[in-house]
Design a protein around this motif. Structure first.
Motif, PDB file in Angstrom:
ATOM      1  N   THR A 153       0.858  -1.189   0.000  1.00  0.00           N
ATOM      2  CA  THR A 153       0.000   0.000   0.000  1.00  0.00           C
ATOM      3  C   THR A 153       0.890   1.234   0.000  1.00  0.00           C
ATOM      4  OG1 THR A 153      -0.079   0.201   2.404  1.00  0.00           O
ATOM      5  CG2 THR A 153      -1.772  -1.198   1.367  1.00  0.00           C
ATOM      6  N   VAL A 154       0.295   2.381  -0.262  1.00  0.00           N
ATOM      7  CA  VAL A 154       1.052   3.632  -0.282  1.00  0.00           C
ATOM      8  C   VAL A 154       1.724   3.862   1.074  1.00  0.00           C
ATOM      9  CG1 VAL A 154       0.848   6.139  -0.517  1.00  0.00           C
ATOM     10  CG2 VAL A 154      -0.464   4.647  -2.030  1.00  0.00           C
ATOM     11  N   GLU A 155       0.979   3.603   2.135  1.00  0.00           N
ATOM     12  CA  GLU A 155       1.522   3.796   3.480  1.00  0.00           C
ATOM     13  C   GLU A 155       2.669   2.822   3.755  1.00  0.00           C
ATOM     14  OE1 GLU A 155       0.027   3.653   8.108  1.00  0.00           O
ATOM     15  OE2 GLU A 155      -1.473   3.715   6.525  1.00  0.00           O
ATOM     16  N   GLU A 156       2.477   1.530   3.423  1.00  0.00           N
ATOM     17  CA  GLU A 156       3.535   0.532   3.628  1.00  0.00           C
ATOM     18  C   GLU A 156       4.768   0.898   2.800  1.00  0.00           C
ATOM     19  OE1 GLU A 156       1.158  -3.653   4.404  1.00  0.00           O
ATOM     20  OE2 GLU A 156       1.361  -2.936   2.342  1.00  0.00           O
ATOM     21  N   ARG A 157       4.515   1.339   1.605  1.00  0.00           N
ATOM     22  CA  ARG A 157       5.617   1.702   0.693  1.00  0.00           C
ATOM     23  C   ARG A 157       6.430   2.856   1.281  1.00  0.00           C
ATOM     24  NH1 ARG A 157       6.359   0.626  -4.487  1.00  0.00           N
ATOM     25  NH2 ARG A 157       7.609   2.034  -5.716  1.00  0.00           N
ATOM     26  N   GLU A 158       5.743   3.884   1.797  1.00  0.00           N
ATOM     27  CA  GLU A 158       6.442   5.042   2.370  1.00  0.00           C
ATOM     28  C   GLU A 158       7.278   4.628   3.581  1.00  0.00           C
ATOM     29  OE1 GLU A 158       3.504   8.013   3.257  1.00  0.00           O
ATOM     30  OE2 GLU A 158       3.061   8.362   1.133  1.00  0.00           O
ATOM     31  N   ILE A 159       6.692   3.797   4.442  1.00  0.00           N
ATOM     32  CA  ILE A 159       7.406   3.348   5.640  1.00  0.00           C
ATOM     33  C   ILE A 159       8.633   2.531   5.248  1.00  0.00           C
ATOM     34  CG2 ILE A 159       7.255   1.868   7.695  1.00  0.00           C
ATOM     35  CD1 ILE A 159       4.248   2.671   7.819  1.00  0.00           C
ATOM     36  N   CYS A 160       8.448   1.597   4.319  1.00  0.00           N
ATOM     37  CA  CYS A 160       9.573   0.749   3.875  1.00  0.00           C
ATOM     38  C   CYS A 160      10.662   1.573   3.198  1.00  0.00           C
ATOM     39  CB  CYS A 160       9.061  -0.340   2.920  1.00  0.00           C
ATOM     40  SG  CYS A 160       8.094  -1.624   3.740  1.00  0.00           S
ATOM     41  N   MET A 161      10.267   2.525   2.348  1.00  0.00           N
ATOM     42  CA  MET A 161      11.265   3.339   1.646  1.00  0.00           C
ATOM     43  C   MET A 161      12.030   4.225   2.633  1.00  0.00           C
ATOM     44  SD  MET A 161      11.516   2.499  -1.435  1.00  0.00           S
ATOM     45  CE  MET A 161      12.591   3.812  -1.972  1.00  0.00           C
ATOM     46  N   GLU A 162      11.348   4.761   3.630  1.00  0.00           N
ATOM     47  CA  GLU A 162      12.014   5.591   4.627  1.00  0.00           C
ATOM     48  C   GLU A 162      13.034   4.747   5.406  1.00  0.00           C
ATOM     49  OE1 GLU A 162      10.774   7.961   8.671  1.00  0.00           O
ATOM     50  OE2 GLU A 162       9.387   8.049   6.982  1.00  0.00           O
ATOM     51  N   LYS A 163      12.623   3.570   5.790  1.00  0.00           N
ATOM     52  CA  LYS A 163      13.505   2.669   6.517  1.00  0.00           C
ATOM     53  C   LYS A 163      14.698   2.260   5.637  1.00  0.00           C
ATOM     54  CE  LYS A 163      13.195  -1.299   9.511  1.00  0.00           C
ATOM     55  NZ  LYS A 163      12.337  -2.250  10.182  1.00  0.00           N
ATOM     56  N   TYR A 164      14.436   2.017   4.364  1.00  0.00           N
ATOM     57  CA  TYR A 164      15.489   1.618   3.425  1.00  0.00           C
ATOM     58  C   TYR A 164      16.502   2.737   3.242  1.00  0.00           C
ATOM     59  CZ  TYR A 164      17.706   0.011  -0.882  1.00  0.00           C
ATOM     60  OH  TYR A 164      18.608  -0.387  -1.828  1.00  0.00           O
ATOM     61  N   ARG A 165      15.996   3.975   3.090  1.00  0.00           N
ATOM     62  CA  ARG A 165      16.893   5.130   2.917  1.00  0.00           C
ATOM     63  C   ARG A 165      17.791   5.308   4.140  1.00  0.00           C
ATOM     64  NH1 ARG A 165      11.996   7.785   1.203  1.00  0.00           N
ATOM     65  NH2 ARG A 165      11.806   7.491  -1.023  1.00  0.00           N
ATOM     66  N   LYS A 166      17.224   5.112   5.334  1.00  0.00           N
ATOM     67  CA  LYS A 166      18.012   5.246   6.552  1.00  0.00           C
ATOM     68  C   LYS A 166      19.091   4.185   6.624  1.00  0.00           C
ATOM     69  CE  LYS A 166      14.547   7.405   9.530  1.00  0.00           C
ATOM     70  NZ  LYS A 166      13.635   7.216  10.646  1.00  0.00           N
ATOM     71  N   GLN A 167      18.740   2.963   6.183  1.00  0.00           N
ATOM     72  CA  GLN A 167      19.697   1.858   6.253  1.00  0.00           C
ATOM     73  C   GLN A 167      20.815   2.028   5.211  1.00  0.00           C
ATOM     74  OE1 GLN A 167      18.043  -2.037   5.800  1.00  0.00           O
ATOM     75  NE2 GLN A 167      20.000  -3.037   6.024  1.00  0.00           N
ATOM     76  N   VAL A 168      20.419   2.435   3.997  1.00  0.00           N
ATOM     77  CA  VAL A 168      21.392   2.563   2.910  1.00  0.00           C
ATOM     78  C   VAL A 168      22.222   3.838   3.109  1.00  0.00           C
ATOM     79  CG1 VAL A 168      21.655   2.847   0.401  1.00  0.00           C
ATOM     80  CG2 VAL A 168      20.012   1.225   1.300  1.00  0.00           C
ATOM     81  N   GLY A 169      21.552   4.853   3.647  1.00  0.00           N
ATOM     82  CA  GLY A 169      22.306   6.077   3.946  1.00  0.00           C
ATOM     83  C   GLY A 169      22.143   7.072   2.919  1.00  0.00           C
TER      84      GLY A 169
END
Length: 161
Positions: free
Chosen positions: A145-161
């Protein structure tokens, strides 16, 4: 009958009928107990027999146990207030129980949703590495979902840097 009762200038009762008729008249005119007392302040503290109380209760529908009332507590305003306090206490307990149950249900639902997003994130991350695809394209495959996607992408960006 209500017109006769309401016309206190013309009809004056000296017995408990005055008190009984004041309550009955108020009930028939859809007045609250507070409005009845305001209109007829003399009823405060007036003792009424069990027969009088049963007539009042019939019209006011307070759901009181007439037989359980002691003679010294036969003041309808006091009985009503006591009953109102009992109902408030019951409602408070019931409201607390319902609130707790609702809170637990919401907490479980929120926990499941967070767990589901975490699983989606972990799986998309693992598979993106395995298939050598972008993390974002994996989320598309998962129909996030849009919400799941935003949460996952935010978490991914933090992890990747």
């Amino acid at each position: 009958v209500v017109e006769y009762i309401d016309n206190q200038d013309k009809y004056s009762f000296k017995s408990e009928l005055r008190t009984v008729f004041a309550y009955v008249s108020g009930a028939l005119n859809r007045l609250s107990i507070e409005e009845i007392v305001e209109k007829c302040p003399w009823i405060i503290g007036q003792k009424v027999s069990k027969l009088g109380l049963s007539i009042i209760n019939l019209y006011m529908k307070i759901d009181i146990d007439i037989e359980g009332i002691e003679e010294e507590k036969s003041d309808m305003a006091s009985i009503y207030q006591e009953r109102l306090n009992e109902e408030k206490a019951k409602a408070r307990v019931q409201g607390l129980a319902e609130g707790r149950a609702e809170g637990r249900a919401e907490g479980r639902a929120e926990g499941r949703a967070e767990g589901s997003v975490e699983k989606t994130y972990q799986l998309a991350l693992s598979l993106s590495k395995l298939y050598n695809r972008s993390f974002e394209s994996m989320l598309d495959d998962f129909n996030a979902t849009v919400e799941e996607r935003e949460i996952c992408m935010e978490k991914y960006r933090k992890q990747v840097g």
